[in-house]
Design a protein around this motif. Sequence first.
Motif, PDB file in Angstrom:
ATOM      1  N   MET A 144       0.854  -1.164   0.000  1.00 49.67           N
ATOM      2  CA  MET A 144       0.000   0.000   0.000  1.00 49.67           C
ATOM      3  C   MET A 144       0.905   1.235   0.000  1.00 49.67           C
ATOM      4  SD  MET A 144      -2.769   0.988   2.943  1.00 49.67           S
ATOM      5  CE  MET A 144      -3.214  -0.711   3.096  1.00 49.67           C
ATOM      6  N   ALA A 145       1.217   1.747  -1.164  1.00 52.23           N
ATOM      7  CA  ALA A 145       2.120   2.893  -1.266  1.00 52.23           C
ATOM      8  C   ALA A 145       1.305   4.167  -1.441  1.00 52.23           C
ATOM      9  CB  ALA A 145       3.069   2.696  -2.441  1.00 52.23           C
ATOM     10  N   ARG A 146       0.890   4.710  -0.325  1.00 53.50           N
ATOM     11  CA  ARG A 146       0.081   5.926  -0.390  1.00 53.50           C
ATOM     12  C   ARG A 146       0.995   7.093  -0.108  1.00 53.50           C
ATOM     13  NH1 ARG A 146      -4.999   4.660   3.253  1.00 53.50           N
ATOM     14  NH2 ARG A 146      -3.435   4.491   4.850  1.00 53.50           N
ATOM     15  N   GLY A 147       0.669   8.259  -0.692  1.00 53.32           N
ATOM     16  CA  GLY A 147       1.611   9.343  -0.714  1.00 53.32           C
ATOM     17  C   GLY A 147       1.560  10.391   0.369  1.00 53.32           C
ATOM     18  N   ASN A 148       0.424  10.871   0.776  1.00 51.60           N
ATOM     19  CA  ASN A 148       0.428  12.032   1.656  1.00 51.60           C
ATOM     20  C   ASN A 148       0.838  11.665   3.079  1.00 51.60           C
ATOM     21  OD1 ASN A 148      -1.894  11.512   3.359  1.00 51.60           O
ATOM     22  ND2 ASN A 148      -3.220  12.118   1.668  1.00 51.60           N
ATOM     23  N   THR A 149       1.189  12.663   3.858  1.00 53.46           N
ATOM     24  CA  THR A 149       1.737  12.460   5.203  1.00 53.46           C
ATOM     25  C   THR A 149       0.771  11.702   6.103  1.00 53.46           C
ATOM     26  OG1 THR A 149       3.022  14.477   4.971  1.00 53.46           O
ATOM     27  CG2 THR A 149       2.718  13.630   7.204  1.00 53.46           C
ATOM     28  N   ARG A 150      -0.481  12.077   6.090  1.00 52.04           N
ATOM     29  CA  ARG A 150      -1.476  11.403   6.926  1.00 52.04           C
ATOM     30  C   ARG A 150      -1.524   9.912   6.593  1.00 52.04           C
ATOM     31  NH1 ARG A 150      -6.915  10.127   6.711  1.00 52.04           N
ATOM     32  NH2 ARG A 150      -8.075  10.432   8.638  1.00 52.04           N
ATOM     33  N   GLN A 151      -1.535   9.593   5.318  1.00 52.08           N
ATOM     34  CA  GLN A 151      -1.581   8.196   4.895  1.00 52.08           C
ATOM     35  C   GLN A 151      -0.289   7.466   5.254  1.00 52.08           C
ATOM     36  OE1 GLN A 151      -2.584   8.962   0.802  1.00 52.08           O
ATOM     37  NE2 GLN A 151      -4.725   8.415   1.151  1.00 52.08           N
ATOM     38  N   ARG A 152       0.837   8.136   5.124  1.00 48.83           N
ATOM     39  CA  ARG A 152       2.116   7.520   5.503  1.00 48.83           C
ATOM     40  C   ARG A 152       2.119   7.194   6.998  1.00 48.83           C
ATOM     41  NH1 ARG A 152       6.088  11.233   4.936  1.00 48.83           N
ATOM     42  NH2 ARG A 152       7.580   9.735   5.735  1.00 48.83           N
ATOM     43  N   ILE A 153       1.607   8.105   7.806  1.00 47.65           N
ATOM     44  CA  ILE A 153       1.521   7.861   9.253  1.00 47.65           C
ATOM     45  C   ILE A 153       0.656   6.627   9.512  1.00 47.65           C
ATOM     46  CG2 ILE A 153       0.614   8.738  11.445  1.00 47.65           C
ATOM     47  CD1 ILE A 153       1.351  11.597  10.368  1.00 47.65           C
ATOM     48  N   GLN A 154      -0.491   6.549   8.860  1.00 45.55           N
ATOM     49  CA  GLN A 154      -1.384   5.406   9.037  1.00 45.55           C
ATOM     50  C   GLN A 154      -0.690   4.102   8.645  1.00 45.55           C
ATOM     51  OE1 GLN A 154      -4.497   6.959   6.487  1.00 45.55           O
ATOM     52  NE2 GLN A 154      -5.904   7.072   8.230  1.00 45.55           N
ATOM     53  N   ASP A 155      -0.020   4.120   7.499  1.00 42.34           N
ATOM     54  CA  ASP A 155       0.646   2.913   7.009  1.00 42.34           C
ATOM     55  C   ASP A 155       1.736   2.447   7.963  1.00 42.34           C
ATOM     56  OD1 ASP A 155      -0.997   2.996   4.777  1.00 42.34           O
ATOM     57  OD2 ASP A 155       0.528   3.870   3.468  1.00 42.34           O
ATOM     58  N   VAL A 156       2.559   3.376   8.422  1.00 39.87           N
ATOM     59  CA  VAL A 156       3.651   3.022   9.341  1.00 39.87           C
ATOM     60  C   VAL A 156       3.089   2.558  10.679  1.00 39.87           C
ATOM     61  CG1 VAL A 156       5.562   4.009  10.683  1.00 39.87           C
ATOM     62  CG2 VAL A 156       5.428   4.404   8.217  1.00 39.87           C
ATOM     63  N   ALA A 157       2.081   3.236  11.169  1.00 41.62           N
ATOM     64  CA  ALA A 157       1.465   2.820  12.439  1.00 41.62           C
ATOM     65  C   ALA A 157       0.918   1.402  12.323  1.00 41.62           C
ATOM     66  CB  ALA A 157       0.362   3.796  12.835  1.00 41.62           C
ATOM     67  N   LEU A 158       0.233   1.106  11.240  1.00 42.15           N
ATOM     68  CA  LEU A 158      -0.330  -0.227  11.062  1.00 42.15           C
ATOM     69  C   LEU A 158       0.779  -1.275  10.981  1.00 42.15           C
ATOM     70  CD1 LEU A 158      -2.982  -1.734  10.902  1.00 42.15           C
ATOM     71  CD2 LEU A 158      -3.003  -1.331   8.435  1.00 42.15           C
ATOM     72  N   GLU A 159       1.876  -0.948  10.294  1.00 47.35           N
ATOM     73  CA  GLU A 159       3.032  -1.856  10.249  1.00 47.35           C
ATOM     74  C   GLU A 159       3.546  -2.145  11.655  1.00 47.35           C
ATOM     75  OE1 GLU A 159       6.300  -0.333   7.935  1.00 47.35           O
ATOM     76  OE2 GLU A 159       5.048  -0.125   6.147  1.00 47.35           O
ATOM     77  N   LEU A 160       3.742  -1.086  12.428  1.00 54.78           N
ATOM     78  CA  LEU A 160       4.251  -1.256  13.795  1.00 54.78           C
ATOM     79  C   LEU A 160       3.250  -1.995  14.673  1.00 54.78           C
ATOM     80  CD1 LEU A 160       6.029   2.163  14.339  1.00 54.78           C
ATOM     81  CD2 LEU A 160       7.106  -0.095  14.407  1.00 54.78           C
ATOM     82  N   PHE A 161       1.969  -1.691  14.547  1.00 56.28           N
ATOM     83  CA  PHE A 161       0.949  -2.396  15.320  1.00 56.28           C
ATOM     84  C   PHE A 161       1.012  -3.893  15.008  1.00 56.28           C
ATOM     85  CE2 PHE A 161      -2.047   1.565  15.172  1.00 56.28           C
ATOM     86  CZ  PHE A 161      -1.255   2.214  16.101  1.00 56.28           C
ATOM     87  N   ALA A 162       1.206  -4.224  13.722  1.00 57.04           N
ATOM     88  CA  ALA A 162       1.274  -5.630  13.318  1.00 57.04           C
ATOM     89  C   ALA A 162       2.549  -6.292  13.837  1.00 57.04           C
ATOM     90  CB  ALA A 162       1.194  -5.742  11.797  1.00 57.04           C
ATOM     91  N   GLU A 163       3.654  -5.566  13.794  1.00 56.90           N
ATOM     92  CA  GLU A 163       4.944  -6.127  14.213  1.00 56.90           C
ATOM     93  C   GLU A 163       5.015  -6.365  15.709  1.00 56.90           C
ATOM     94  OE1 GLU A 163       8.119  -3.530  12.928  1.00 56.90           O
ATOM     95  OE2 GLU A 163       7.482  -3.699  10.830  1.00 56.90           O
ATOM     96  N   GLN A 164       4.598  -5.383  16.504  1.00 57.55           N
ATOM     97  CA  GLN A 164       4.832  -5.476  17.940  1.00 57.55           C
ATOM     98  C   GLN A 164       3.577  -5.334  18.789  1.00 57.55           C
ATOM     99  OE1 GLN A 164       7.899  -2.497  17.780  1.00 57.55           O
ATOM    100  NE2 GLN A 164       6.557  -0.910  18.589  1.00 57.55           N
ATOM    101  N   GLY A 165       2.439  -5.189  18.145  1.00 58.05           N
ATOM    102  CA  GLY A 165       1.182  -5.054  18.877  1.00 58.05           C
ATOM    103  C   GLY A 165       0.834  -3.600  19.124  1.00 58.05           C
ATOM    104  N   TYR A 166      -0.457  -3.351  19.199  1.00 60.05           N
ATOM    105  CA  TYR A 166      -0.959  -1.994  19.400  1.00 60.05           C
ATOM    106  C   TYR A 166      -0.476  -1.422  20.723  1.00 60.05           C
ATOM    107  CZ  TYR A 166      -4.340   1.772  20.141  1.00 60.05           C
ATOM    108  OH  TYR A 166      -4.925   2.989  20.403  1.00 60.05           O
ATOM    109  N   GLU A 167      -0.635  -2.191  21.791  1.00 59.97           N
ATOM    110  CA  GLU A 167      -0.299  -1.700  23.128  1.00 59.97           C
ATOM    111  C   GLU A 167       1.177  -1.367  23.274  1.00 59.97           C
ATOM    112  OE1 GLU A 167      -2.580  -0.867  25.263  1.00 59.97           O
ATOM    113  OE2 GLU A 167      -4.162  -1.679  24.015  1.00 59.97           O
ATOM    114  N   LYS A 168       2.031  -2.103  22.589  1.00 57.93           N
ATOM    115  CA  LYS A 168       3.482  -1.922  22.747  1.00 57.93           C
ATOM    116  C   LYS A 168       4.055  -0.882  21.788  1.00 57.93           C
ATOM    117  CE  LYS A 168       4.236  -6.574  24.456  1.00 57.93           C
ATOM    118  NZ  LYS A 168       4.797  -7.881  24.179  1.00 57.93           N
ATOM    119  N   THR A 169       3.232  -0.304  20.958  1.00 52.03           N
ATOM    120  CA  THR A 169       3.697   0.701  19.998  1.00 52.03           C
ATOM    121  C   THR A 169       3.417   2.092  20.557  1.00 52.03           C
ATOM    122  OG1 THR A 169       3.241  -0.779  18.146  1.00 52.03           O
ATOM    123  CG2 THR A 169       3.452   1.556  17.637  1.00 52.03           C
ATOM    124  N   SER A 170       4.407   2.952  20.488  1.00 51.73           N
ATOM    125  CA  SER A 170       4.243   4.322  20.985  1.00 51.73           C
ATOM    126  C   SER A 170       4.235   5.307  19.815  1.00 51.73           C
ATOM    127  CB  SER A 170       5.386   4.684  21.932  1.00 51.73           C
ATOM    128  OG  SER A 170       6.597   4.788  21.216  1.00 51.73           O
TER     129      SER A 170
END
Length: 186
Positions: free
Chosen positions: A1-27
């Motif tokens: 999912m290669a989305r361009g704007n900053t808001r979408q990039r934040i969402q994409d990275v957050a979802l990656e981190l949530f998947a990698e280490q869990g929602y609770e453990k991601t800051s």
Amino acid sequence: MARGNTRQRIQDVALELFAEQGYEKTSLREIAERLEVTKAALYYHFKTKEDILISLFQDLTRPMDELIAWGQGQQPGLETKQEVLSRYSQALADAAPLFRFMQENQATVRELSIGDSFKERVHALIELMQVPDASLKDQVRCVSALVTLHAGSFHLWNVDGDPEDKRKAVLEVAVDLVRQAHGVTP
């Protein structure tokens, strides 16, 4: 999912981190670091992790809302049900990372009331799939078609093969169930 704007990039990275280490453990700090932006820049778009997750859910489930609205405006029948299944199958594929997150983080989803919102959408889809005056078996077939799409998209992640081929195979089985409910043999 290669989305361009900053808001979408934040969402994409957050979802990656949530998947990698869990929602609770991601800051938020970790999200900002992965994006190589300041925490202040992140706050400009989202104040909390919950805000990010809710925005993701709203953005990535919009096709479900559009599908439900479309389906409610159609004449009930086999063709409409087949089209609902086809479009829903694609929506599940397009939003796979979010649905994977929801499956793997059910407690968080329940806490944030995202789960209730998703259930409402699924119930609306089930209503679109109902066959008036059908036998109980045929009602089960129609509901099972939706369950098949969910199960296929969640449980075939680890099965070898092309994701699109797997999506099409699951869709074919779901459509067969609805066709049987309408008296058409596969």
